[in-house]
Design a protein around this motif. Structure first.
Motif, PDB file in Angstrom:
ATOM      1  N   UNK A 122       0.837  -1.205   0.000  1.00  0.00           N
ATOM      2  CA  UNK A 122       0.000   0.000   0.000  1.00  0.00           C
ATOM      3  C   UNK A 122       0.869   1.252   0.000  1.00  0.00           C
ATOM      4  N   UNK A 123       1.922   1.225   0.821  1.00  0.00           N
ATOM      5  CA  UNK A 123       2.809   2.379   0.912  1.00  0.00           C
ATOM      6  C   UNK A 123       3.480   2.682  -0.413  1.00  0.00           C
ATOM      7  N   UNK A 124       3.875   1.648  -1.124  1.00  0.00           N
ATOM      8  CA  UNK A 124       4.536   1.858  -2.413  1.00  0.00           C
ATOM      9  C   UNK A 124       3.577   2.479  -3.428  1.00  0.00           C
ATOM     10  N   UNK A 125       2.358   1.986  -3.451  1.00  0.00           N
ATOM     11  CA  UNK A 125       1.382   2.544  -4.402  1.00  0.00           C
ATOM     12  C   UNK A 125       1.058   3.987  -4.040  1.00  0.00           C
ATOM     13  N   UNK A 126       0.925   4.251  -2.748  1.00  0.00           N
ATOM     14  CA  UNK A 126       0.551   5.601  -2.301  1.00  0.00           C
ATOM     15  C   UNK A 126       1.588   6.646  -2.701  1.00  0.00           C
ATOM     16  N   UNK A 127       2.847   6.212  -2.877  1.00  0.00           N
ATOM     17  CA  UNK A 127       3.916   7.164  -3.180  1.00  0.00           C
ATOM     18  C   UNK A 127       4.012   7.538  -4.653  1.00  0.00           C
ATOM     19  N   UNK A 128       3.275   6.840  -5.515  1.00  0.00           N
ATOM     20  CA  UNK A 128       3.478   7.067  -6.945  1.00  0.00           C
ATOM     21  C   UNK A 128       2.687   8.271  -7.463  1.00  0.00           C
ATOM     22  N   UNK A 151      -3.652   7.798  -7.359  1.00  0.00           N
ATOM     23  CA  UNK A 151      -5.125   7.882  -7.386  1.00  0.00           C
ATOM     24  C   UNK A 151      -5.688   6.933  -8.447  1.00  0.00           C
TER      25      UNK A 151
END
Lengths: 290, 290
Positions: A199-205, A209
């Protein structure tokens, strides 16, 4: 088995549920809660998890014949130091910590000879919800509680603590400290870390959204545990860092094998490893490993 | 929008649910199913997913004005070759494939000029259950269906296929083939691979039975997708191996960062990354990324 006065330090999901369950089983008299947040303690009292609350651990454990410590594990050292001041000689202590070597080291350092009164336990019954609002009397029903008894415990104490958890509906088992921390690193601590990492990796991209907007039910369940308490999991990861690192290295090696399979686009090998995993999971769901 | 005769190749979870949903919406006449397993086709007919079934694709698609291809993606090449023989010139084709570049390449090679009749789609509505027995008319309700229209499609065809999926309750969006395969690699294909890898690794150990016996609710949800169809996921992983490898490399790098944090036992950094992940997931659950 009956406790006249139970003190619960940390009246969250585990502590609150323990109070509710012991009361529902009519195995205790007065239950006093101790915690950092008065709002949470009030909620716990309103919900019937506790009968009263005390301002600090020292006061709270006075005259208790059972103490449950159920805060994040990094707080255990200072809690043990406080609670031993007014600890009755007949009181038993147990806990809800998800790691055991660090908890016992903290207890031994703080309690001195009173370590014999501490029977460590880990209720394997988490949820991504936290706080007294999430507590329920059935949380431990048919869930495992692992006891890691110490050389200093007499068997009567271990039996009495077992009976308390058993009254909450739990299935009891025993392990050594080391074994406990190894087993839980594999089946609990690593999955939590992986879920947070994904989740953290996706949130940083930059396109986070968009990515989240196409995440579906599989993603939701896979990442449910990434909604768990960051404070609790921070403490678990630090306390069990050596075992967790071992698991993380092992899992990284396993991913390397998957990379090789993908690089050579090997459908037979993929089918084999996916089928083996699915079959193992189906056996587990059917209770074949209980 | 109304289809006189719908042919569904592969009447599993997706194909069966499409039949049920279109019929429930009264947007079609006769629905014919085609598949490898007669037992599954009979079950699909009993459950009302299809009205009849045909022995092969060539016969099945005759006179159909809508064809849905919903088998594992590795079968698409031979299915497209078969279906073009009796394909009506007014028929539209759509699919349920979880990868799109490979599906379109297979369709283009097989269909020739009839490629204009194929409007690729990916219903992002999986489940770990498979087969017609798992089909339900509400599977696509409020779920995303991604269309990846081709240069050869005319807009009326795209609109008509959109309307079919829309009648099933889906929320439609459009992407390029490349974008689709990238987005799904991140939020669907990688999590599936990680879940299979975790379960598979535990299953291989000498103490697998003990480990599984202490796995709890978090593990169950984290690994739910490891009960998905190995055949379907084998095909997806092979078809999208380049994008999936990109995600796997990215995730491995991310795990390296976690290793460093654990090696230095850094509670502040753990709290930070766990909190960021949890907050992102909570925003997602609240629908802030829709």
């Amino acid at each position: 088995m009956y406790f006249e006065r139970v003190a619960i330090v940390g009246v969250g999901l585990i502590g609150g549920s323990f109070g509710l369950a012991l009361k529902a089983a009519k195995r205790c008299g007065h239950v006093v809660g101790i915690g950092r947040s008065v709002a949470n303690l009030k909620l716990a009292a309103d919900r019937g998890c506790i009968d009263s609350y005390a301002a600090d651990v020292e006061l709270g454990v006075k005259n208790a014949d059972l103490v449950l410590v159920a805060t994040p594990v990094a707080q255990f050292s200072s809690i043990f130091l406080s609670l031993k001041k007014n600890l009755s000689s007949n009181a038993l202590i147990t806990d809800g910590g998800s790691t055991k070597r660090d908890v016992v080291a903290a207890a031994r350092a703080a309690l001195g000879p009173a370590i014999r009164q501490f029977v460590p336990a880990h209720p394997v019954a988490g949820a991504e919800k936290s706080g007294a609002g999430a507590a329920n009397a059935e949380l431990f029903r048919n869930r495992r509680v692992v006891l890691t008894p110490l050389a200093e415990n007499d068997e009567a104490s271990v039996e009495r603590v077992s009976a308390a958890w058993g009254a909450c509906g739990a299935r009891l088992s025993r392990m050594s400290l080391e074994e406990h921390d190894e087993v839980l690193a594999a089946v609990s601590h690593l999955p939590h870390l992986l879920a947070y990492a994904l989740v953290g990796d996706i949130a940083q991209r930059p396109n986070a959204a968009q990515l989240f907007s196409y995440a579906a039910g599989g993603f939701r369940d896979f990442t449910r545990i990434a909604s768990s308490s960051p404070e609790m999991w921070r403490d678990i990861c630090v306390a069990n860092s050596d075992k967790l690192l071992g698991e993380l290295n092992r899992f990284s090696d396993s991913l390397l094998q998957y990379k090789k399979i993908l690089e050579r686009k090997d459908p037979e090998q993929l089918q084999k490893v996916f089928t083996e995993a699915r079959e193992a999971r189906e056996r587990w769901l059917k209770g074949e490993y209980e």
